[in-house]
Structures are given as C-alpha cells and as structure tokens.
Design an enzyme around this catalytic site. Structure first.
Site, short mmCIF file in Angstrom:
data_model
loop_
_atom_site.label_atom_id
_atom_site.label_comp_id
_atom_site.label_asym_id
_atom_site.label_seq_id
_atom_site.Cartn_x
_atom_site.Cartn_y
_atom_site.Cartn_z
N LYS A 1 0.83 -1.21 0.00
CA LYS A 1 0.00 0.00 0.00
C LYS A 1 0.86 1.26 0.00
O LYS A 1 0.60 2.20 -0.74
CB LYS A 1 -0.93 0.04 1.23
CG LYS A 1 -1.82 -1.17 1.39
CD LYS A 1 -2.74 -1.04 2.61
CE LYS A 1 -2.04 -0.93 3.95
NZ LYS A 1 -1.28 -2.13 4.36
N ARG B 1 -8.64 0.99 9.84
CA ARG B 1 -8.17 -0.36 10.16
C ARG B 1 -9.17 -1.13 11.00
O ARG B 1 -8.93 -2.28 11.32
CB ARG B 1 -6.86 -0.26 10.92
CG ARG B 1 -5.62 -0.65 10.10
CD ARG B 1 -4.47 -0.48 11.02
NE ARG B 1 -3.24 -1.10 10.63
CZ ARG B 1 -2.25 -0.51 10.00
NH1 ARG B 1 -2.40 0.71 9.52
NH2 ARG B 1 -1.11 -1.13 9.81
N ARG C 1 12.12 -5.64 3.18
CA ARG C 1 12.00 -4.20 3.43
C ARG C 1 12.98 -3.78 4.52
O ARG C 1 13.65 -2.74 4.39
CB ARG C 1 10.56 -3.87 3.86
CG ARG C 1 10.39 -2.43 4.32
CD ARG C 1 8.95 -1.99 4.26
NE ARG C 1 8.20 -2.35 5.45
CZ ARG C 1 6.87 -2.19 5.57
NH1 ARG C 1 6.17 -1.73 4.56
NH2 ARG C 1 6.25 -2.52 6.68
N ARG D 1 12.32 -0.10 10.94
CA ARG D 1 11.15 -0.07 11.82
C ARG D 1 11.24 -1.18 12.86
O ARG D 1 11.51 -2.32 12.53
CB ARG D 1 9.88 -0.25 10.98
CG ARG D 1 9.46 0.99 10.25
CD ARG D 1 8.32 0.71 9.31
NE ARG D 1 7.17 0.09 9.97
CZ ARG D 1 5.97 -0.02 9.40
NH1 ARG D 1 5.77 0.44 8.18
NH2 ARG D 1 4.98 -0.60 10.04
N ARG E 1 1.03 -8.25 13.93
CA ARG E 1 0.40 -7.26 13.03
C ARG E 1 -0.57 -7.95 12.07
O ARG E 1 -1.65 -7.45 11.79
CB ARG E 1 1.48 -6.48 12.27
CG ARG E 1 2.28 -5.56 13.18
CD ARG E 1 3.55 -5.07 12.51
NE ARG E 1 3.30 -4.27 11.34
CZ ARG E 1 4.21 -4.06 10.38
NH1 ARG E 1 5.41 -4.60 10.48
NH2 ARG E 1 3.91 -3.34 9.34
P1 AMP Z 1 1.68 0.85 9.22
O1 AMP Z 1 2.81 1.77 8.89
O2 AMP Z 1 0.41 1.19 8.48
O3 AMP Z 1 2.05 -0.60 9.06
O4 AMP Z 1 1.34 1.06 10.76
C1 AMP Z 1 2.30 0.78 11.77
C2 AMP Z 1 1.60 0.68 13.11
O5 AMP Z 1 0.95 1.92 13.43
C3 AMP Z 1 0.49 -0.36 13.18
O6 AMP Z 1 0.99 -1.67 13.44
C4 AMP Z 1 -0.34 0.18 14.33
O7 AMP Z 1 0.27 -0.05 15.58
C5 AMP Z 1 -0.28 1.69 14.09
N1 AMP Z 1 -1.37 2.13 13.19
C6 AMP Z 1 -1.23 2.66 11.95
N2 AMP Z 1 -2.43 2.97 11.43
C7 AMP Z 1 -3.34 2.63 12.38
C8 AMP Z 1 -4.77 2.68 12.43
N3 AMP Z 1 -5.49 3.16 11.41
N4 AMP Z 1 -5.37 2.24 13.56
C9 AMP Z 1 -4.65 1.75 14.61
N5 AMP Z 1 -3.32 1.67 14.61
C10 AMP Z 1 -2.66 2.10 13.51
#
Ligand code: AMP
Length: 199
Positions: free
Chosen positions: A13, A88, A127, A139, A150
């Site tokens: 994404k 989410r 990654r 990360r 996750r």
């Molecule tokens: P991402 O970069 O989208 O993989 O997000 C990394 C982390 O941020 C996730 O594993 C969650 O802990 C938090 N996070 C990101 N977006 C959301 C969301 N919409 N709702 C809840 N937690 C989020």
C-alpha cells in the site's frame, strides 16, 4: 479523488501510494507514518502510541480518528487524498464516513490489495534489509515476531472492512502479488477508469 488502499501489512500500500501521489496530485495520508512521526517527536499521542506500535497491536480508534480528522482539514487534502493504513477497524470506517458526510464529501474508491499472506513475512524481511542497506533506521515492528502480531490484528480487526466496503459498492480488488510495476499499472488503470466514469 478520495481513495482508501486496503490490505495487510506488507501488501504494498505504501509503495503504491507513493507512486500515484504525483499522478493524481493528492497526498498520501499514512496513519503509520503520522504515528511514527509523533513517536519520534515525543508528542502526547506518540507517547501513548509507542508501546502498542512496537508490539504490533492497533493504536486506539480515538487517537487515530483524531489524527486523520485534523490531517484531512489541511490545504493539500482539500481536493482528495489516498488513505494508507486507515481505516483499520469498522469503528474507524464509521468515523470516517461521519467525518466525510459532515463535510459533504464522499469516498470514490476502496482498493483492496489481495496477497498471499505466506509471502508477506519474506517481503517484510526484505523491506528491513533494504532500509538498513540505505543506512536508514529499520522499523522496530518489521521483525518476524512482531509481524505475526500485526498480521493477526489485520485478520481480526481490519479484514472485516472488505465486507463493510463491499456493502457500500466501493470495493475493488487488485492482485498485489504481481511485480511492483504491474501492480502500479493495474492500480492506475482502475483509478483512471473510475475518474473517467465519474466525469
Ligand atoms: P503501518 O505503517 O500502516 O504498518 O502502521 C504501523 C503501526 O501503526 C500499526 O501496526 C499500528 O500499531 C499503528 N497504526 C497505523 N495505522 C493505524 C490505524 N489506522 N489504527 C490503529 N493503529 C494504527
């Protein structure tokens, strides 16, 4: 154009959002990026989000909805946005619906990246390797252990959004297992068709 990119962590994404930002002249709104920035800056939101992000769980709906509500008010998001990693949960999707209808605007499309979940652990490892090779910080949640949490959060809390958006007629799917360029082509073709149909 207002679109949501849906799919598990590692589905592509973020990569695809970055690639279509220039084409459509709309910003990528990644809640993950915003939360990581908040953690790095040590803001109150960042302090609340840090531990749960590191464990691979989801930050509370209230925090994330608040961040998005503020962000879509900014000037660059007036003509549209790509939501990457939000919503989410069904609660977040409902909050987004309320936010948009209050402003008299609507989503144009929800695109789900369909991927083989077994391949995702490998993608995440790649990654992390590539990020380290560029000399950038990796990360903390891009480890195989945290990734499992996750993915589990995705299956339990985010996957129901497919049905939610299928019910609104907005959901479209693309094959996220194709090479990156092919996925970009499919995504652009889908969005261009949508833009043409709307005009
Ligand atoms: P991402 O970069 O989208 O993989 O997000 C990394 C982390 O941020 C996730 O594993 C969650 O802990 C938090 N996070 C990101 N977006 C959301 C969301 N919409 N709702 C809840 N937690 C989020």
């Amino acid at each position: 154009m207002r679109i949501i990119l849906l799919g598990p962590p590692g589905a592509g994404k973020g990569t695809q959002s970055e690639r279509i930002v220039a084409r459509y002249g709309i910003p990528q709104l990644s809640t993950g990026d915003m939360l990581r920035a908040a953690v790095a800056a040590g803001t109150p939101v960042g302090l609340q989000a840090k531990a749960v992000m590191e464990s691979g769980g989801l930050v509370s709906d209230a925090i994330v909805v608040g961040i998005v509500a503020d962000r879509i008010e900014e000037a660059d998001a007036k003509n549209g946005f790509i939501l990457d990693g939000f919503p989410r949960t069904v609660e977040q999707a409902k909050a987004l619906d309320a936010m948009l209808s209050e402003k008299g605007i609507a989503l144009d499309s929800v695109v789900e990246f369909v991927v083989d979940e077994n391949a995702l652990v490998g993608r995440i490892a790649k990654r992390a390797e590539e990020t380290a090779a560029r000399g950038q910080p990796v990360r903390k949640d891009d480890t195989p252990e945290v990734f499992k949490t996750r993915l589990d959060a995705y299956r339990r809390q985010t996957a129901p959004l497919s049905d939610y958006y299928a019910g609104t007629g907005l959901l479209q799917t693309i094959d996220g297992m194709k090479p990156v360029d092919a996925v970009s082509q499919d995504l652009v073709a889908l969005l261009d068709r949508h833009t043409a149909a709307a005009s």
